[in-house]
Motif scaffolding. Structure first.
Motif, PDB file in Angstrom:
ATOM      1  N   THR A 244       0.824  -1.205   0.000  1.00  0.00           N
ATOM      2  CA  THR A 244       0.000   0.000   0.000  1.00  0.00           C
ATOM      3  C   THR A 244       0.859   1.255   0.000  1.00  0.00           C
ATOM      4  O   THR A 244       0.623   2.184  -0.791  1.00  0.00           O
ATOM      5  CB  THR A 244      -0.956   0.006   1.207  1.00  0.00           C
ATOM      6  OG1 THR A 244      -1.784  -1.155   1.154  1.00  0.00           O
ATOM      7  CG2 THR A 244      -1.827   1.247   1.215  1.00  0.00           C
ATOM      8  N   GLU A 245       1.863   1.291   0.867  1.00  0.00           N
ATOM      9  CA  GLU A 245       2.724   2.471   0.945  1.00  0.00           C
ATOM     10  C   GLU A 245       3.489   2.697  -0.362  1.00  0.00           C
ATOM     11  O   GLU A 245       3.570   3.824  -0.845  1.00  0.00           O
ATOM     12  CB  GLU A 245       3.697   2.348   2.114  1.00  0.00           C
ATOM     13  CG  GLU A 245       3.021   2.485   3.464  1.00  0.00           C
ATOM     14  CD  GLU A 245       3.945   2.206   4.637  1.00  0.00           C
ATOM     15  OE1 GLU A 245       5.092   1.745   4.428  1.00  0.00           O
ATOM     16  OE2 GLU A 245       3.499   2.426   5.785  1.00  0.00           O
TER      17      GLU A 245
ATOM     18  N   SER B 297       1.023   3.756  -3.177  1.00  0.00           N
ATOM     19  CA  SER B 297       0.544   5.109  -2.908  1.00  0.00           C
ATOM     20  C   SER B 297       1.578   6.146  -3.331  1.00  0.00           C
ATOM     21  O   SER B 297       1.251   7.143  -3.994  1.00  0.00           O
ATOM     22  CB  SER B 297       0.226   5.262  -1.420  1.00  0.00           C
ATOM     23  OG  SER B 297      -0.094   6.594  -1.115  1.00  0.00           O
ATOM     24  N   LYS B 298       2.824   5.902  -2.977  1.00  0.00           N
ATOM     25  CA  LYS B 298       3.909   6.825  -3.322  1.00  0.00           C
ATOM     26  C   LYS B 298       4.110   6.888  -4.841  1.00  0.00           C
ATOM     27  O   LYS B 298       4.214   7.969  -5.415  1.00  0.00           O
ATOM     28  CB  LYS B 298       5.199   6.370  -2.639  1.00  0.00           C
ATOM     29  CG  LYS B 298       6.375   7.258  -2.917  1.00  0.00           C
ATOM     30  CD  LYS B 298       7.616   6.779  -2.184  1.00  0.00           C
ATOM     31  CE  LYS B 298       8.819   7.642  -2.546  1.00  0.00           C
ATOM     32  NZ  LYS B 298      10.041   7.165  -1.914  1.00  0.00           N
TER      33      LYS B 298
ATOM     34  N   ASN C 125       0.839   8.280  -6.510  1.00  0.00           N
ATOM     35  CA  ASN C 125       0.369   9.555  -5.957  1.00  0.00           C
ATOM     36  C   ASN C 125      -1.142   9.511  -5.658  1.00  0.00           C
ATOM     37  O   ASN C 125      -1.887  10.407  -6.019  1.00  0.00           O
ATOM     38  CB  ASN C 125       0.710  10.723  -6.878  1.00  0.00           C
ATOM     39  CG  ASN C 125       0.618  12.049  -6.158  1.00  0.00           C
ATOM     40  OD1 ASN C 125       0.835  12.135  -4.953  1.00  0.00           O
ATOM     41  ND2 ASN C 125       0.283  13.090  -6.888  1.00  0.00           N
ATOM     42  N   ILE C 126      -1.539   8.419  -5.007  1.00  0.00           N
ATOM     43  CA  ILE C 126      -2.925   8.201  -4.598  1.00  0.00           C
ATOM     44  C   ILE C 126      -2.905   7.916  -3.100  1.00  0.00           C
ATOM     45  O   ILE C 126      -2.025   7.198  -2.627  1.00  0.00           O
ATOM     46  CB  ILE C 126      -3.542   7.003  -5.354  1.00  0.00           C
ATOM     47  CG1 ILE C 126      -3.581   7.286  -6.864  1.00  0.00           C
ATOM     48  CG2 ILE C 126      -4.935   6.676  -4.839  1.00  0.00           C
ATOM     49  CD1 ILE C 126      -4.025   6.090  -7.704  1.00  0.00           C
ATOM     50  N   PRO C 127      -3.858   8.467  -2.333  1.00  0.00           N
ATOM     51  CA  PRO C 127      -3.864   8.230  -0.886  1.00  0.00           C
ATOM     52  C   PRO C 127      -3.952   6.736  -0.544  1.00  0.00           C
ATOM     53  O   PRO C 127      -4.616   5.965  -1.245  1.00  0.00           O
ATOM     54  CB  PRO C 127      -5.129   8.948  -0.395  1.00  0.00           C
ATOM     55  CG  PRO C 127      -5.510   9.884  -1.476  1.00  0.00           C
ATOM     56  CD  PRO C 127      -4.975   9.329  -2.755  1.00  0.00           C
ATOM     57  N   THR C 128      -3.281   6.354   0.533  1.00  0.00           N
ATOM     58  CA  THR C 128      -3.276   4.951   0.943  1.00  0.00           C
ATOM     59  C   THR C 128      -4.684   4.419   1.196  1.00  0.00           C
ATOM     60  O   THR C 128      -4.961   3.255   0.960  1.00  0.00           O
ATOM     61  CB  THR C 128      -2.423   4.737   2.212  1.00  0.00           C
ATOM     62  OG1 THR C 128      -2.934   5.576   3.263  1.00  0.00           O
ATOM     63  CG2 THR C 128      -0.967   5.051   1.965  1.00  0.00           C
TER      64      THR C 128
ATOM     65  N   PHE D  51      -6.577   2.278  -1.543  1.00  0.00           N
ATOM     66  CA  PHE D  51      -6.120   0.971  -2.008  1.00  0.00           C
ATOM     67  C   PHE D  51      -6.827  -0.185  -1.314  1.00  0.00           C
ATOM     68  O   PHE D  51      -7.088  -0.144  -0.117  1.00  0.00           O
ATOM     69  CB  PHE D  51      -4.607   0.817  -1.790  1.00  0.00           C
ATOM     70  CG  PHE D  51      -3.810   1.607  -2.764  1.00  0.00           C
ATOM     71  CD1 PHE D  51      -3.387   1.050  -3.960  1.00  0.00           C
ATOM     72  CD2 PHE D  51      -3.495   2.929  -2.503  1.00  0.00           C
ATOM     73  CE1 PHE D  51      -2.671   1.795  -4.875  1.00  0.00           C
ATOM     74  CE2 PHE D  51      -2.773   3.679  -3.406  1.00  0.00           C
ATOM     75  CZ  PHE D  51      -2.357   3.117  -4.600  1.00  0.00           C
TER      76      PHE D  51
END
Length: 62
Positions: free
Chosen positions: A24-25, A28-29, A32-35, A38
């Motif tokens: 997830t981390e 996300s990075k 560029n989507i919030p965790t 997911f």
């Protein structure tokens, strides 16, 4: 909502938690989507249910 599917061997709860957190981390990075967006789906597969090269994995390593 991005979905990450993981197919692999049996894992314990701690391994699953670490895998979900790490995937997830990283995703996300990179994306560029919030965790929170997911979803991670884990499908555990017994070695007797997977064949590679015409041989079950459970028999291949004997």
């Amino acid at each position: 909502m991005p979905v990450i599917m993981v197919h692999g061997p049996k894992m314990n709860k701690e391994q699953k938690a670490e895998l979900v957190k790490s995937f997830t981390e990283a995703a996300s990075k990179i994306m560029n989507i919030p965790t929170q967006a997911f979803t991670i789906l884990i499908q555990e597969t017994e070695r007797e249910n997977v064949g590679v090269g015409g041989v079950l994995l459970v028999d291949r390593d004997k």
